[in-house]
Design a protein around this motif. Structure first.
Motif, PDB file in Angstrom:
ATOM      1  N   GLY A 238     -36.026  -9.155  -7.368  1.00  0.00           N
ATOM      2  CA  GLY A 238     -36.054  -8.808  -5.954  1.00  0.00           C
ATOM      3  C   GLY A 238     -35.180  -7.637  -5.555  1.00  0.00           C
ATOM      4  O   GLY A 238     -34.769  -7.541  -4.400  1.00  0.00           O
ATOM      5  N   LEU A 239     -34.901  -6.717  -6.482  1.00  0.00           N
ATOM      6  CA  LEU A 239     -33.986  -5.612  -6.180  1.00  0.00           C
ATOM      7  C   LEU A 239     -34.688  -4.284  -5.925  1.00  0.00           C
ATOM      8  O   LEU A 239     -34.028  -3.280  -5.666  1.00  0.00           O
ATOM      9  CB  LEU A 239     -32.978  -5.440  -7.321  1.00  0.00           C
ATOM     10  CG  LEU A 239     -32.094  -6.652  -7.621  1.00  0.00           C
ATOM     11  CD1 LEU A 239     -31.112  -6.333  -8.742  1.00  0.00           C
ATOM     12  CD2 LEU A 239     -31.345  -7.103  -6.370  1.00  0.00           C
ATOM     13  N   VAL A 240     -36.011  -4.265  -6.015  1.00  0.00           N
ATOM     14  CA  VAL A 240     -36.741  -3.003  -5.791  1.00  0.00           C
ATOM     15  C   VAL A 240     -36.479  -2.477  -4.388  1.00  0.00           C
ATOM     16  O   VAL A 240     -36.312  -1.265  -4.181  1.00  0.00           O
ATOM     17  CB  VAL A 240     -38.252  -3.225  -6.012  1.00  0.00           C
ATOM     18  CG1 VAL A 240     -39.032  -1.978  -5.636  1.00  0.00           C
ATOM     19  CG2 VAL A 240     -38.521  -3.597  -7.466  1.00  0.00           C
ATOM     20  N   GLU A 241     -36.397  -3.381  -3.406  1.00  0.00           N
ATOM     21  CA  GLU A 241     -36.248  -2.965  -2.014  1.00  0.00           C
ATOM     22  C   GLU A 241     -34.918  -2.283  -1.728  1.00  0.00           C
ATOM     23  O   GLU A 241     -34.786  -1.579  -0.733  1.00  0.00           O
ATOM     24  CB  GLU A 241     -36.408  -4.186  -1.092  1.00  0.00           C
ATOM     25  CG  GLU A 241     -37.810  -4.764  -1.052  1.00  0.00           C
ATOM     26  CD  GLU A 241     -38.823  -3.754  -0.529  1.00  0.00           C
ATOM     27  OE1 GLU A 241     -38.574  -3.174   0.540  1.00  0.00           O
ATOM     28  OE2 GLU A 241     -39.842  -3.537  -1.191  1.00  0.00           O
ATOM     29  N   VAL A 242     -33.901  -2.507  -2.570  1.00  0.00           N
ATOM     30  CA  VAL A 242     -32.585  -1.926  -2.300  1.00  0.00           C
ATOM     31  C   VAL A 242     -32.158  -0.929  -3.371  1.00  0.00           C
ATOM     32  O   VAL A 242     -31.007  -0.505  -3.408  1.00  0.00           O
ATOM     33  CB  VAL A 242     -31.515  -3.044  -2.171  1.00  0.00           C
ATOM     34  CG1 VAL A 242     -31.783  -3.882  -0.941  1.00  0.00           C
ATOM     35  CG2 VAL A 242     -31.482  -3.917  -3.418  1.00  0.00           C
ATOM     36  N   THR A 243     -33.080  -0.548  -4.259  1.00  0.00           N
ATOM     37  CA  THR A 243     -32.763   0.377  -5.348  1.00  0.00           C
ATOM     38  C   THR A 243     -33.341   1.759  -5.052  1.00  0.00           C
ATOM     39  O   THR A 243     -34.454   1.878  -4.532  1.00  0.00           O
ATOM     40  CB  THR A 243     -33.330  -0.144  -6.680  1.00  0.00           C
ATOM     41  OG1 THR A 243     -32.789  -1.440  -6.948  1.00  0.00           O
ATOM     42  CG2 THR A 243     -32.972   0.779  -7.834  1.00  0.00           C
ATOM     43  N   ASP A 244     -32.574   2.789  -5.373  1.00  0.00           N
ATOM     44  CA  ASP A 244     -33.073   4.156  -5.196  1.00  0.00           C
ATOM     45  C   ASP A 244     -34.402   4.322  -5.933  1.00  0.00           C
ATOM     46  O   ASP A 244     -34.525   3.961  -7.106  1.00  0.00           O
ATOM     47  CB  ASP A 244     -32.063   5.159  -5.754  1.00  0.00           C
ATOM     48  CG  ASP A 244     -30.775   5.182  -4.945  1.00  0.00           C
ATOM     49  OD1 ASP A 244     -30.825   4.758  -3.788  1.00  0.00           O
ATOM     50  OD2 ASP A 244     -29.750   5.624  -5.489  1.00  0.00           O
ATOM     51  N   LEU A 245     -35.384   4.877  -5.249  1.00  0.00           N
ATOM     52  CA  LEU A 245     -36.723   4.981  -5.803  1.00  0.00           C
ATOM     53  C   LEU A 245     -36.752   5.802  -7.087  1.00  0.00           C
ATOM     54  O   LEU A 245     -37.387   5.416  -8.069  1.00  0.00           O
ATOM     55  CB  LEU A 245     -37.675   5.582  -4.765  1.00  0.00           C
ATOM     56  CG  LEU A 245     -39.129   5.745  -5.214  1.00  0.00           C
ATOM     57  CD1 LEU A 245     -39.725   4.409  -5.620  1.00  0.00           C
ATOM     58  CD2 LEU A 245     -39.954   6.394  -4.114  1.00  0.00           C
ATOM     59  N   ASN A 246     -36.069   6.936  -7.091  1.00  0.00           N
ATOM     60  CA  ASN A 246     -36.090   7.778  -8.295  1.00  0.00           C
ATOM     61  C   ASN A 246     -35.522   7.048  -9.498  1.00  0.00           C
ATOM     62  O   ASN A 246     -36.050   7.139 -10.613  1.00  0.00           O
ATOM     63  CB  ASN A 246     -35.299   9.068  -8.040  1.00  0.00           C
ATOM     64  CG  ASN A 246     -35.995   9.993  -7.061  1.00  0.00           C
ATOM     65  OD1 ASN A 246     -37.219   9.924  -6.902  1.00  0.00           O
ATOM     66  ND2 ASN A 246     -35.232  10.845  -6.405  1.00  0.00           N
ATOM     67  N   HIS A 247     -34.437   6.316  -9.278  1.00  0.00           N
ATOM     68  CA  HIS A 247     -33.833   5.572 -10.379  1.00  0.00           C
ATOM     69  C   HIS A 247     -34.742   4.427 -10.813  1.00  0.00           C
ATOM     70  O   HIS A 247     -34.884   4.152 -12.009  1.00  0.00           O
ATOM     71  CB  HIS A 247     -32.465   5.025  -9.959  1.00  0.00           C
ATOM     72  CG  HIS A 247     -31.628   4.560 -11.108  1.00  0.00           C
ATOM     73  ND1 HIS A 247     -30.906   5.426 -11.898  1.00  0.00           N
ATOM     74  CD2 HIS A 247     -31.421   3.319 -11.615  1.00  0.00           C
ATOM     75  CE1 HIS A 247     -30.279   4.745 -12.833  1.00  0.00           C
ATOM     76  NE2 HIS A 247     -30.571   3.467 -12.678  1.00  0.00           N
ATOM     77  N   ALA A 248     -35.356   3.756  -9.839  1.00  0.00           N
ATOM     78  CA  ALA A 248     -36.274   2.656 -10.170  1.00  0.00           C
ATOM     79  C   ALA A 248     -37.441   3.166 -11.009  1.00  0.00           C
ATOM     80  O   ALA A 248     -37.838   2.525 -11.989  1.00  0.00           O
ATOM     81  CB  ALA A 248     -36.782   1.997  -8.883  1.00  0.00           C
TER      82      ALA A 248
END
Length: 632
Positions: free
Chosen positions: A484-494
């Motif tokens: 459930g961490l996609v929503e709070v992770t920088d998109l480029n890093h994800a």
């Protein structure tokens, strides 16, 4: 002039002598509690409190850590009365929580400020009465929760209560407190209730964002958030409130001034030494982590070192922030407790480092440091963490607490004794038989299904499902982590590092689908069965983990080969082998490049649930059908 070492030794000896000079022969916790009970009336509920019992943690009403260390007393709903002897309680060196909710205690409030380590105080629904002195809460700098509701307290709210630096729960409703509401040092309380008292005057500015209901039943209050405006006479607090100052302090200062000066000098010297050691530890940790990131080409959670270290929080601007616990049911500790804890580095990956921390006042926990969570603001981050904290499933590793800093975030979880699945599959000695592997993959599937149900509108409810993010307890029950961490992770890093972004559709359509986590589940199944690490997970970018699935598919297409299954998986009977082949087929169906042909999460979970251990299945026609089920 003394050398530094001699000076420090003298200071430490002085402090030890000062602290322990008045102490007497130490009693055991059992003796202290039995003595405390002797002052209580109607204590039939505490009949098993006896000096004959070796382990007090088996006694009624006691809260313990790991069934060995006394943490608190929860003497609720027992009809108790008599005297709460604080002088006896203060001998319990580890007492952090005290609760006598819904009993029959009377009289003025005991001097709980003698228990300097107290963190939670619950006196709700008793018959306490009288005024609470202004200094009743002085010295309780660790106190976080104060519940005095539904008693007969009167007079003004003590100023020392309003000045507690860590207070975030306070409930005083249903008393007879009067006068003005003091200016509370804290704001944004988790629990706050002053309703049904006799308070008057303007509500302080720091409390104007609270719900109006917490001030209901106080006819003399005015100002926001209430609809009653304030007149000029309400704008200033009573002069008598401002004129009250404790006079005893001046007498005490004149008596112990010399001792206080020496103690302060000692503390400053020790803080300076600790600061130097802390900076050295921080440099050591960063050097170790940098060396690991260069030499460690897998991101498994096997232990990187056995040496005890200290966890160092980088953020300087947020040094006054504290840990935020997501539930009231856990033994709490502070950020400083965490920073003082000895820590073992478990791993260092693309998102940060993972530590095993041994907190002295709490359980063993795992601390994950994240440096790429600046996608949302503080409020959105808090809301999302609390949402994760509400998740409850036997196969999710619960979120215990979190820390928000500008440059990094900390997530605190329970510790799983058997480490990660990756460490067992790819360590030196893999001892996972078929029954254990099937148990693990069923638990993983159930945990993933729960996430799909809780996050129905998100395409990546987990987002980072891989063997190093599956941890095992003492009985090899699996728990999902970093969910459930996609929503709070920088998109480029994800996009560079989260395995959910390595599914085929990401490279084809520039975005994940609702079946991307299913792809990760399929890769995990193939890894579990073959024992081969999907090495292309380590590649940065999209669509980088197809090799394991393509390797399995190429061998199966050419005809069944024993090279596919891990040699250490066991499975002597053809029945077990047939179930393994069924799971292999499920894994391959989860890894289909075409979204139309790939299994949905409900179908994948249902098929996994149908699998059996089949420890002693005889050979026969049933096995033949299982073998043929793998044909492509």
């Amino acid at each position: 002039m003394f050398h530094e070492r001699e000076f420090i030794s003298i200071i430490i000896l002085f402090m030890i002598a000062f602290c322990f000079l008045p102490s007497s022969t130490a009693d055991t916790d059992a003796q202290i509690l039995v003595n405390f009970k002797s002052f209580l009336s109607n204590a039939d509920a505490l009949n098993n409190w006896s000096n004959d019992s070796i382990n007090v943690c088996t006694w009624t009403g006691l809260i313990c850590i790991n069934q060995t260390i006394l943490h608190g007393l929860r003497l609720e709903n027992m009809g108790l009365s008599g005297t709460i002897n604080v002088d006896i309680l203060m001998k319990l060196s580890n007492l952090k929580s005290f609760s006598v909710i819904n009993n029959n205690f009377e009289g003025t409030m005991p001097s709980f400020n003698k228990i300097v380590g107290l963190r939670a105080l619950f006196l709700t629904k008793n018959k306490f009465s009288g005024e609470i002195p202004d200094d009743a809460f002085e010295g309780l700098r660790w106190l976080k929760r104060v519940f005095l509701a539904e008693n007969g307290f009167k007079g003004h709210i003590p100023k020392s209560l309003a000045q507690l630096p860590r207070l975030y729960d306070i409930d005083l409703h249903g008393n007879s407190f009067d006068g003005n509401i003091p200016d509370f040092l804290q704001s944004g309380f988790r629990v706050f209730n002053l309703s049904n008292n006799q308070l008057e005057g303007a509500i302080p500015e720091g409390l104007r964002n609270e719900d109006p209901s917490v001030f209901a039943g106080n006819k003399g209050l005015c100002g926001k958030p209430l609809e009653q405006p304030c007149s000029e006479s309400h704008s200033a607090p009573r002069e008598e409130e401002n004129e009250k100052e404790p006079k005893k302090r001046h007498v005490l200062i004149s008596i112990i001034a010399f001792v206080v000066v020496l103690i302060l000098a000692s503390i400053l010297a020790l803080l300076f030494i600790r600061y130097r050691r802390k900076k050295a530890a921080e440099k050591s940790i960063w050097n170790m982590e940098n060396a690991q990131s260069q030499s460690h080409n897998t991101n498994t959670s096997t232990a990187s070192t056995s040496e005890a270290k200290s966890i160092v929080v980088e953020s300087k601007k947020n040094k006054d922030e504290d840990l935020n616990f997501v539930t009231n049911e856990r033994v709490e500790f502070d950020l400083q407790d965490l920073l003082r804890a000895s820590a073992e580095v478990l791993g260092s990956g693309s998102f940060g480092s993972t530590y095993k921390a041994m907190v002295l006042t709490g359980p063993v926990v795992v601390v994950k440091r994240f440096k790429h969570m600046n996608k949302v603001g503080k409020k959105e981050f808090y809301d999302h963490m609390r949402r994760l904290g509400r998740l409850t499933h036997p196969n999710l590793l619960p979120l215990v607490a979190f820390y928000y800093g500008k440059d990094e975030k900390l997530l605190i979880h329970d510790f799983a004794e058997n480490g990660s699945l990756a460490s067992h599959l790819h360590g030196r000695h893999c001892e996972l038989d078929w029954a254990t592997r099937l148990k693990i993959i069923k638990g993983v599937a159930r945990g993933l299904a729960y996430l799909y149900r809780e996050f129905p509108d998100e395409k990546l409810p987990h987002g980072h499902l891989k063997s190093s993010n599956v941890v095992l307890d003492h009985s090899f029950e699996p728990f999902l982590t970093e969910y459930g961490l996609v929503e709070v992770t920088d998109l480029n890093h994800a996009q560079q590092f989260m395995v959910g972004y390595k599914s085929p559709e990401v490279s084809q359509h520039e975005g994940p689908s609702e079946k991307s986590d299913v792809w990760c589940l399929g890769i995990l199944i193939l890894e579990l069965l073959t024992g081969k690490f999907p090495a292309n997970y380590l590649r940065h970018g999209k669509g980088a983990n197809e090799d394991l699935a393509m390797w399995v598919e190429s061998i199966v297409r050419d005809g069944w080969s024993g090279e596919v299954l891990d040699k250490s998986i066991g499975g002597g009977s053809r029945g077990e082998e047939g179930e393994m082949l069924k799971l292999l087929r499920i894994g391959m169906s989860c890894c289909e490049w075409s979204l139309e042909n790939r299994l949905g999460w409900k179908e994948a979970v249902a098929k996994i649930e149908e699998l059996k251990e089949m420890d002693h299945v005889g050979v026969g026609g049933g096995v033949q059908s299982q073998d043929s089920d793998l044909s492509l």
